[in-house]
Write a protein that holds these residues in place. Structure first.
Motif, mmCIF file in Angstrom:
data_model
loop_
_atom_site.group_PDB
_atom_site.id
_atom_site.type_symbol
_atom_site.label_atom_id
_atom_site.label_comp_id
_atom_site.label_asym_id
_atom_site.label_seq_id
_atom_site.Cartn_x
_atom_site.Cartn_y
_atom_site.Cartn_z
ATOM 1 N N LEU A 33 0.849 -1.185 0.000
ATOM 2 C CA LEU A 33 0.000 0.000 0.000
ATOM 3 C C LEU A 33 0.881 1.229 0.000
ATOM 4 C CD1 LEU A 33 -0.254 1.653 2.965
ATOM 5 C CD2 LEU A 33 -1.598 -0.320 3.575
ATOM 6 N N THR A 34 0.349 2.291 -0.580
ATOM 7 C CA THR A 34 1.015 3.590 -0.502
ATOM 8 C C THR A 34 -0.054 4.598 -0.095
ATOM 9 O OG1 THR A 34 0.488 4.065 -2.813
ATOM 10 C CG2 THR A 34 2.669 3.123 -2.374
ATOM 11 N N GLN A 35 0.390 5.715 0.436
ATOM 12 C CA GLN A 35 -0.524 6.851 0.635
ATOM 13 C C GLN A 35 0.052 8.005 -0.185
ATOM 14 O OE1 GLN A 35 1.228 9.190 2.254
ATOM 15 N NE2 GLN A 35 2.127 8.451 4.161
ATOM 16 N N ASP A 36 -0.707 9.092 -0.290
ATOM 17 C CA ASP A 36 -0.303 10.129 -1.240
ATOM 18 C C ASP A 36 0.913 10.944 -0.825
ATOM 19 O OD1 ASP A 36 -2.141 10.861 0.723
ATOM 20 O OD2 ASP A 36 -2.877 12.583 -0.392
ATOM 21 N N ALA A 37 1.171 11.086 0.495
ATOM 22 C CA ALA A 37 2.308 11.915 0.902
ATOM 23 C C ALA A 37 3.639 11.209 0.630
ATOM 24 C CB ALA A 37 2.190 12.287 2.379
ATOM 25 N N THR A 38 3.628 9.897 0.583
ATOM 26 C CA THR A 38 4.844 9.167 0.216
ATOM 27 C C THR A 38 4.695 8.542 -1.168
ATOM 28 O OG1 THR A 38 3.942 7.227 1.314
ATOM 29 C CG2 THR A 38 5.507 8.536 2.591
ATOM 30 N N HIS A 65 -3.702 11.632 2.968
ATOM 31 C CA HIS A 65 -2.917 12.597 3.744
ATOM 32 C C HIS A 65 -3.065 14.027 3.214
ATOM 33 C CE1 HIS A 65 -0.992 9.051 5.394
ATOM 34 N NE2 HIS A 65 -0.140 9.772 6.105
ATOM 35 N N ASN A 66 -2.803 14.162 1.912
ATOM 36 C CA ASN A 66 -2.729 15.498 1.311
ATOM 37 C C ASN A 66 -4.070 15.931 0.749
ATOM 38 O OD1 ASN A 66 -0.387 16.995 1.487
ATOM 39 N ND2 ASN A 66 0.722 15.620 0.117
ATOM 40 N N ASN A 97 -12.397 8.163 0.478
ATOM 41 C CA ASN A 97 -12.679 6.760 0.812
ATOM 42 C C ASN A 97 -12.114 6.372 2.171
ATOM 43 O OD1 ASN A 97 -13.939 4.324 0.011
ATOM 44 N ND2 ASN A 97 -11.913 3.437 -0.295
ATOM 45 N N GLY A 98 -11.160 7.165 2.667
ATOM 46 C CA GLY A 98 -10.701 6.898 4.024
ATOM 47 C C GLY A 98 -9.205 6.749 4.173
ATOM 48 N N ILE A 99 -8.798 6.545 5.420
ATOM 49 C CA ILE A 99 -7.374 6.442 5.775
ATOM 50 C C ILE A 99 -6.874 5.056 5.364
ATOM 51 C CG2 ILE A 99 -5.696 6.611 7.651
ATOM 52 C CD1 ILE A 99 -7.770 8.260 9.216
ATOM 53 N N CYS A 100 -5.701 5.027 4.741
ATOM 54 C CA CYS A 100 -5.191 3.784 4.141
ATOM 55 C C CYS A 100 -5.293 2.583 5.087
ATOM 56 C CB CYS A 100 -3.749 3.982 3.663
ATOM 57 S SG CYS A 100 -2.585 4.610 4.890
ATOM 58 N N HIS A 101 -4.850 2.729 6.318
ATOM 59 C CA HIS A 101 -4.782 1.553 7.200
ATOM 60 C C HIS A 101 -6.172 1.043 7.576
ATOM 61 C CE1 HIS A 101 -0.687 2.607 7.108
ATOM 62 N NE2 HIS A 101 -0.872 3.739 7.769
ATOM 63 N N GLN A 102 -7.086 1.975 7.814
ATOM 64 C CA GLN A 102 -8.460 1.586 8.158
ATOM 65 C C GLN A 102 -9.111 0.878 6.970
ATOM 66 O OE1 GLN A 102 -10.196 1.745 10.984
ATOM 67 N NE2 GLN A 102 -12.166 1.172 10.108
ATOM 68 N N GLY A 358 -5.978 14.303 8.245
ATOM 69 C CA GLY A 358 -6.323 15.615 8.785
ATOM 70 C C GLY A 358 -5.392 16.092 9.884
ATOM 71 N N PRO A 359 -5.958 16.426 11.074
ATOM 72 C CA PRO A 359 -5.151 17.050 12.131
ATOM 73 C C PRO A 359 -3.973 16.192 12.592
ATOM 74 C CG PRO A 359 -7.450 16.710 12.840
ATOM 75 C CD PRO A 359 -7.372 16.290 11.413
ATOM 76 N N CYS A 360 -4.047 14.873 12.367
ATOM 77 C CA CYS A 360 -2.973 13.997 12.851
ATOM 78 C C CYS A 360 -1.639 14.378 12.243
ATOM 79 C CB CYS A 360 -3.313 12.539 12.530
ATOM 80 S SG CYS A 360 -2.044 11.411 13.034
ATOM 81 N N ILE A 361 -1.667 14.868 10.996
ATOM 82 C CA ILE A 361 -0.419 15.254 10.343
ATOM 83 C C ILE A 361 -0.374 16.773 10.121
ATOM 84 C CG2 ILE A 361 -1.271 14.596 8.029
ATOM 85 C CD1 ILE A 361 2.293 14.178 9.465
#
Ligand code: MIC
Ligand code: SF4
Length: 647
Positions: A33-38, A65-66, A97-102, A358-361
């Motif tokens: 998996l990847t997320q958008d900030a990396t 993330h972004n 659609n949500g946070i990658c890990h969830q 969101g606020p987490c990062i």
């Protein structure tokens, strides 16, 4: 002699190396998996490898993330990732659609499979018995191309859970207790395996909260067995067919064991500014609270938010508190909307945010000056919230909700009887925000569009015979990648623009560092214990590389960052005698004579301090494979050399 669960999964995926603690092993990777900030950087690296289609069983690109789009940068990067995904065989989880890990836990994770992700909280998948590991973007790119993922064979630390949680005490309190016991470096070089009768009392979302925040221990990953509870969760997700039973052998041998009696735990909080600064809520006392944020990949599940809704129902948030809630996924959000719980949250005065980090990062909701913010997140590093002097406490959703009503840090056990929230028999399944990739025929015609924010990543040269450079920065223990390469709303959109990012390198510790690097052209960094803990962002290596950093000499390193340094061709060195750290001052002129031959022959390195006229010994923290890589100037150069040698 039997095997632990993690050892069994490693054994069935072993491509190279021996399963002896401390040895480098190569693992076959089933999912990425990847997320958008990396992700933007990871896909640029994947493109540079020239592999037309991913070779994994399942690869997913998430946008989470972004998602603050205050300029063209993030939207351009999202479009780039969407097109790369379509072309190269990767599923694309759209923003919203949500946070990658969830989402990965809900829709894609499979017990017994290996997963690596360009995000340090990938171990969330351990909640359903996956071997899920956080990695740098380049390592994920290599795995997508079918290459092995290399780790040092970890020790197995067994956490034996006994008893059952008391009312109002939650999974977050369990992992906070583990952090209190082990600290942020207690998991380095280890996999944390949860066993014991207490395991059966925890649902999958609760287990996932624990494995998620195991990242804060510095652990390689954390894992729970796959049992009837896992089966019920997968069945409720319409995926019972993905379930397999997985457990350790009866005679498995663990390197270390700790036991936690769940029944004696009480609500806890990690105090500013470290996830291991854990105290009981009652011990901290009734501090005034300015903000409460509920969400993040740690605590944004359906169960978490139903608990919060039941606390807030019919009440109003304290007039001095701003309450923000971000559901973890569209599935969670939609279910809350359908069953009326969302209406309870809105009526109570919660500010509902989109399903994202969101606020987490630091993407919005930065607290007021010197504000006290209670967050259900996993990290409270200094400045990460976007407000330099904010005081962030990490708590459970129950403690967060109780405190949002009272205006002061509140033990939820004072609320009376807890209402029971059951895991639903059927989650709401609607994967319409996940786009399947193009088929192989159609893939050729997909044109990749790149925005102007995408700049080439820095290149490196082979390791020279010797290095002479100043110690341009000296820092203390537990430096996080948020110190090295901060995130937040103002900087995160530039993750594909290393030259721009470089202006903010180490901004939390020393604003002049980038300028000093530019003036000197090259340099080294001196670090303390657990240097580079926290996120997987390879930008914490690529940006120093761009600024001319040749080596980091530290007392010890965090796992992912150390690998990212080696991948980038920066030497990770440790002091042979930790006390030598005290003999080096910032701006001392250092020399690593004959460094190339020392690395080639795996010899200790004598570091000359030319300013002080002294010397000390250092040792590279590199496997044989990584030594070759560093000699070539990093993983991309090494891979290129290897493939040129073949033809
Ligand atoms: C984090 O929680 O720090 C992040 C943002 O998710 C990082 C990844 C990144 O920096 O993009 C992580 O945990 O790896
Ligand atoms: Fe996103 Fe925060 Fe989780 Fe990182 S820790 S993936 S920023 S929610």
């Amino acid at each position: 002699m039997g095997f632990t669960l993690a050892q069994k999964i490693i054994r069935s995926h072993l491509i190279s190396g021996e399963m002896t603690v401390g040895n480098e092993i190569g693992l076959k990777i089933d999912q990425t998996l990847t997320q958008d900030a990396t992700g933007t950087m990871a896909y640029l690296e994947f493109e540079a490898m020239g592999v037309p289609r991913v070779k994994t069983e399942r690869s997913v690109a998430y946008i989470d993330h972004n998602t603050l789009q205050t300029g063209f940068e993030n939207a351009d990067d999202h479009r780039f990732i969407q097109l790369v995904a379509k072309k190269h065989g990767i599923y694309f989880s759209r923003p919203g659609n949500g946070i990658c890990h969830q989402v990965h836990l809900e829709r894609f994770g499979i017990p017994g499979k290996t997963l690596i992700g360009s995000d340090s909280h990938t171990p969330t998948g351990g909640g359903i018995g996956m071997l899920a590991i956080g990695a740098g973007g380049l390592d994920v790119a290599v795995a997508m191309g079918g290459g092995p993922y290399y780790i040092t064979m970890p020790k197995i630390l067994r956490v034996c859970l006994t008893g059952r949680l008391s009312p109002w005490v939650s999974a977050k309190d369990i992992i906070l207790e583990v952090l209190r016991l082990l600290t942020v470096k207690g998991g380095v070089g280890k996999i944390v395996e949860y066993t014991g009768p207490g395991v059966a009392t925890l649902t999958v979302p609760e287990r996932a909260t624990i494995t998620n925040m195991g990242a804060e221990l510095g652990a390689t990953t954390s894992i729970f067995p796959s049992d009837e509870i896992t089966r019920a969760f997968l069945k409720a997700q319409g995926r019972e067919g993905d379930w397999v039973e997985l457990k350790p052998d009866e005679d498995a041998v663990y390197d270390e064991t700790i036991t936690i009696d769940l029944s004696v735990l009480t609500p806890m909080a990690a105090c500013p500014h470290s996830p291991d600064a854990v105290k009981k809520v009652d011990e901290i006392g009734t501090i005034k609270v300015d903000q409460v944020c509920i969400g993040s990949c740690t605590n944004s599940s359906y169960l978490d938010l139903m608990h919060v809704a039941s606390i807030l129902k019919g009440k109003t948030v304290h007039p001095q508190v701003s309450l923000a809630i971000a559901p973890g996924s569209k599935q969670v959000y939609n279910m809350l909307a359908q069953n009326g719980a969302l209406a309870d949250l809105i009526a109570a005065g919660a500010r509902i945010l989109e399903c994202a980090c969101g606020p987490c990062i630091g993407m919005g909701q930065s607290p007021n000056s010197a504000g006290v913010s209670l967050r259900t997140f996993n990290r409270n590093f200094e400045g990460r919230s976007g407000t330099a002097d904010a005081q962030v406490y990490l708590v459970s959703p129950e403690t967060a909700a109780a405190s949002a009503l009272a205006g002061v840090l509140t033990n939820p056990q004072t609320l009376g009887e807890e209402s029971f929230v059951a895991l639903p028999e059927h989650f709401l399944i609607n994967d319409n925000m996940v786009l399947a990739p193009a088929d192989e025929k159609e893939a050729d015609s997909v044109q990749i569009l790149r925005g102007p924010n995408i700049k080439p990543f820095p290149t490196t040269a082979a390791l020279p015979e010797s290095i002479e450079a100043k110690a341009l920065l000296k820092v203390g223990d537990n430096i996080t990648t948020d110190h090295i390469m901060p995130a937040g709303a103002k900087i995160l959109p530039y993750r594909s623009n290393i030259p721009y990012l470089s202006n903010f390198c180490f901004a939390v510790c020393d604003k002049d560092f980038p300028e000093r690097c530019r003036q000197n052209g090259k340099g080294m960094i001196i670090g303390g214990v657990n240097y580079g803990q926290g996120s997987s962002r390879e930008h914490a290596a690529l940006v120093p590389l761009y600024l001319g950093i040749k080596a980091v000499i530290a007392k010890s390193f965090a796992r992912i960052h150390c690998a990212n340094l080696a991948n980038a061709g920066i030497l990770p060195l440790v002091f042979v005698n930790e006390s030598d750290y005290d003999t080096v001052d910032q701006m001392d002129e250092l020399e690593l004579p004959d460094i190339r031959s020392a690395i080639q022959n795996n010899k200790k390195i004598t570091v000359l301090n030319k300013t002080k006229g002294t010397s000390f010994e250092a040792q590279a923290v590199l496997s044989e494979r990584q030594r070759k890589m560093v000699l070539a100037g990093g993983l991309l150069n090494y891979t290129r050399e290897q493939s040129e040698a073949k033809f």
